[in-house]
Design a protein around this motif. Structure first.
Motif, mmCIF file in Angstrom:
data_model
loop_
_atom_site.group_PDB
_atom_site.id
_atom_site.type_symbol
_atom_site.label_atom_id
_atom_site.label_comp_id
_atom_site.label_asym_id
_atom_site.label_seq_id
_atom_site.Cartn_x
_atom_site.Cartn_y
_atom_site.Cartn_z
ATOM 1 N N GLU A 1 36.607 68.649 -67.217
ATOM 2 C CA GLU A 1 35.595 67.426 -66.994
ATOM 3 C C GLU A 1 35.488 67.047 -65.445
ATOM 4 O O GLU A 1 34.444 67.164 -64.793
ATOM 5 N N HIS B 1 35.544 57.303 -63.182
ATOM 6 C CA HIS B 1 35.741 58.202 -64.422
ATOM 7 C C HIS B 1 37.208 58.560 -64.351
ATOM 8 O O HIS B 1 37.681 58.628 -65.546
ATOM 9 N N HIS C 1 40.125 58.103 -67.317
ATOM 10 C CA HIS C 1 41.303 59.074 -67.839
ATOM 11 C C HIS C 1 42.709 58.666 -67.462
ATOM 12 O O HIS C 1 43.409 59.058 -68.796
ATOM 13 N N HIS D 1 34.089 56.761 -75.042
ATOM 14 C CA HIS D 1 34.127 57.565 -73.767
ATOM 15 C C HIS D 1 33.214 58.447 -73.694
ATOM 16 O O HIS D 1 32.359 58.689 -72.764
ATOM 17 N N ASP E 1 30.811 60.153 -70.745
ATOM 18 C CA ASP E 1 30.603 61.413 -70.551
ATOM 19 C C ASP E 1 29.146 61.734 -70.447
ATOM 20 O O ASP E 1 28.530 62.811 -69.809
HETATM 21 FE FE LIG Z 1 35.685 61.879 -69.407
#
Ligand SMILES: [Fe+2]
Length: 130
Positions: free
Chosen positions: A61, A76, A80, A118, A123
């Motif tokens: 990602e 982002h 994570h 998420h 996303d």
């Molecule tokens: Fe993500």
């Protein structure tokens, strides 16, 4: 309750969608084990799987967001990292208290609640940007 994969979770990037499905499948395996009172047996493997799988998935990602110059990348990345912190907590509980059906429940909650929110929000945001 188990949250199952549906097309609503598709973000339209095949590789990422396939990996997201992998998380749902892992959650479903753990859910089955919990229902069969085998959470104690399955939780350690489930946590290890989540960590290993998340490492590869987040890398994919992040590479994708970088390649497309997504402006929300830093935020982002932070999310994570937060997921790994949840996993660290689970690993710690596993080491201190040992495997249990209860810990399997908690692991399932982390896998499902975090992940689904998420995917649906964060996303979808980078997919929409690209
Ligand atoms: Fe993500």
């Amino acid at each position: 309750m188990l949250k199952e994969w549906s097309d609503a979770y598709c973000i339209g990037i095949p590789e990422i969608d396939r990996q997201h499905r992998g998380f749902f499948e892992a959650a479903s395996r753990l859910y089955e084990q919990i229902l069969n009172c085998q959470g104690e047996r399955g939780v350690e493997e489930a946590i290890a799987f989540l960590r290993h799988y998340a490492e590869r998935h987040f890398e994919a990602e992040e590479e994708y967001m970088r390649r497309h110059g997504f402006p929300g990348l830093a935020e982002h990345l932070r999310l994570h990292v937060a997921f790994f912190e949840s996993l660290d907590q689970l690993t710690y509980d596993l080491e201190v208290c040992g495997p249990s059906q209860h810990l399997a429940d908690v692991a399932l909650e982390v896998a499902q609640d975090w992940l689904i929110d998420h995917i649906l929000e964060e996303d979808q945001a980078y997919a929409a940007y690209v």
